[in-house]
Every structure is written in C-alpha cells, then in structure tokens.
Design an enzyme around this catalytic site. Sequence first.
Site, short mmCIF file in Angstrom:
data_model
loop_
_atom_site.label_atom_id
_atom_site.label_comp_id
_atom_site.label_asym_id
_atom_site.label_seq_id
_atom_site.Cartn_x
_atom_site.Cartn_y
_atom_site.Cartn_z
N SER A 119 -6.69 -35.88 3.17
CA SER A 119 -5.71 -36.92 3.51
C SER A 119 -6.35 -37.96 4.42
O SER A 119 -7.34 -38.60 4.04
CB SER A 119 -4.47 -36.28 4.13
OG SER A 119 -3.39 -37.18 4.13
N HIS A 177 0.81 -32.92 -2.31
CA HIS A 177 -0.22 -33.28 -1.34
C HIS A 177 -0.93 -32.03 -0.78
O HIS A 177 -2.09 -32.09 -0.40
CB HIS A 177 0.42 -34.08 -0.20
CG HIS A 177 -0.55 -34.80 0.67
ND1 HIS A 177 -1.55 -35.61 0.18
CD2 HIS A 177 -0.66 -34.86 2.03
CE1 HIS A 177 -2.25 -36.13 1.19
NE2 HIS A 177 -1.72 -35.68 2.31
N ASP A 204 1.37 -35.58 -6.01
CA ASP A 204 1.26 -36.00 -4.61
C ASP A 204 2.21 -37.17 -4.33
O ASP A 204 2.09 -38.24 -4.92
CB ASP A 204 -0.19 -36.40 -4.32
CG ASP A 204 -0.52 -36.45 -2.83
OD1 ASP A 204 0.37 -36.82 -2.04
OD2 ASP A 204 -1.67 -36.14 -2.47
#
Length: 268
Positions: free
Chosen positions: A96, A248, A220
């Site tokens: 991320s 995610h 995601d």
Amino acid sequence: MGHYIEVEPNVNVYVEDVGEGTPIIFIHGWPVSHKMFEYQQTELPKHGYRFIGIDLRGYGKSDAPWSGYDYDTMAADIHAVVTKLELTDAALAGFSMGGPIAIRYLSKYKENPISKLILLGAAAPIFTQRDEYPHGLEKSGVDDIISNLKADRQAMLKDFGGMFFHQEMSDAFNDWFLNLGLTATPHATIHSAEALRDEDGRVDLASVHVPTLILHGKHDEICPFEFTSFMNEGIAESTVVPFENSGHGLVFEEKEKVNHEIVKFLKG
C-alpha cells in the site's frame, strides 16, 4: 530480534529482524506497522530468508516526530536502516503506502543493495486522481478521511478496516487489525494521509531497474487493480500477478499464495 536504528538526530525507527539468509525488507501500509506481515515473518525464514520489518516513523514502536511523513523523508529513513544493517543483495517489499515509498527510495538512492522489488496492493504511482490518471480516490475523499480522523479516529479506522477485505474475516482478526491502526500516532496518521493525497510518484517508476513482482487484489477498494497497469507500464522489468479472491488485504486473504509467489520470485 528487534532493535532501534537512528535515522536522524533523536529519531529512531524500530526494526524487527528474524531469520538468516537473503534479506527481505518489508515496508508496511497506512496506518499499521510491520506486524501486518505476521504471516510472512512466520513463513519466509523457513525458506532461507531474513525477514526485516521496519516500523515507519510514527507507527508501531518507532519514534513519532511532528514532521517527516512525506515520501522523501520516509525513503531517507529506509536508506538509513539499510545502510546501518550493511545489507547486500536484498529484496524490498512495499505494501500500500509502503509501495510508493519503496519506489521513491530506489529513485533517490541509486547506490543501494536492492536486487528485487515486490509491490503488494501498492498505492502507486498515485493514490488520488489527477489529470490523465482517473483511478483511485478524489483528493476530496482523502480530505474527508482526514476530517474524520480529527473527529473520531477510532471510528474512522474501524470503517477503513471494513473496506480492506473482500473475504469475511473473523471478529478476533478485525479487532487485532483495528488495534494495529490505533497504535499509530494520531498526527502521523493524519500527516501520512496528506502525503497519500498529494504525492505523485509517476516519474519515479522509470528509476526502478530491478525485477519487480506486482501482487494485487482484483477486488481492491482502496488501491484499485487499475493501478497495476500504470506500474507495469512504468517499471521495465515487472510482472503482475492478480489475486482473484482478495481485496486490499491480500497478505491476509490469500497469504499462502502471497508467500508462494514471493518465494518463487526470489528463487527465480
């Protein structure tokens, strides 16, 4: 074992260092800590890898100065850790927000020991929409996140955790994951959200000259799968592996596949 490394005067970051062999440096996402890589820390050392998990400044056990939550400073912190540990022939993995920070590190520090890059659900090259980049949140959406952090950080992070996963996670897991986010310093959480809103890493992609593995969940909702086409196009030697059953949180939702792909990539 865990230890602290001074990255600038009076600022120390925590590093978890487990196992022996080829080093893999893990950079976590917003707003958690190296503990999010629990299932890599328990598995990869079995295959001859040294797990190195860095808590970014403001997160986990690291110090939390008022400033320095932009990508350049975070990349400088990684450089300080890598230099202090005298690593060679290492892999770098960023999840991320950790993804664009890892890429920025490779862009800024040409003399580095990184031989392979792994991007997991990366917020790269940009987290928010721009001209010629229609993917991700609008900047105003991040402004709303920041307002909610200032009003009720606990509720905001609980809602954020609800967006994180495509699969149903246990109540115990969700409590643990929320606690990871609550452990972060409030001002670091806000300042990093500002960085996610404002940073543009498109020019950094061409600076990545190592084999790169892009792992990304098809469902995601935080860093849309469309991000991968920009990363794949911008990084010369990159491969995308989609995760069909993940949002995610692919490192939790399909952890066995994540570990398998990482080991296969590193041994290849």
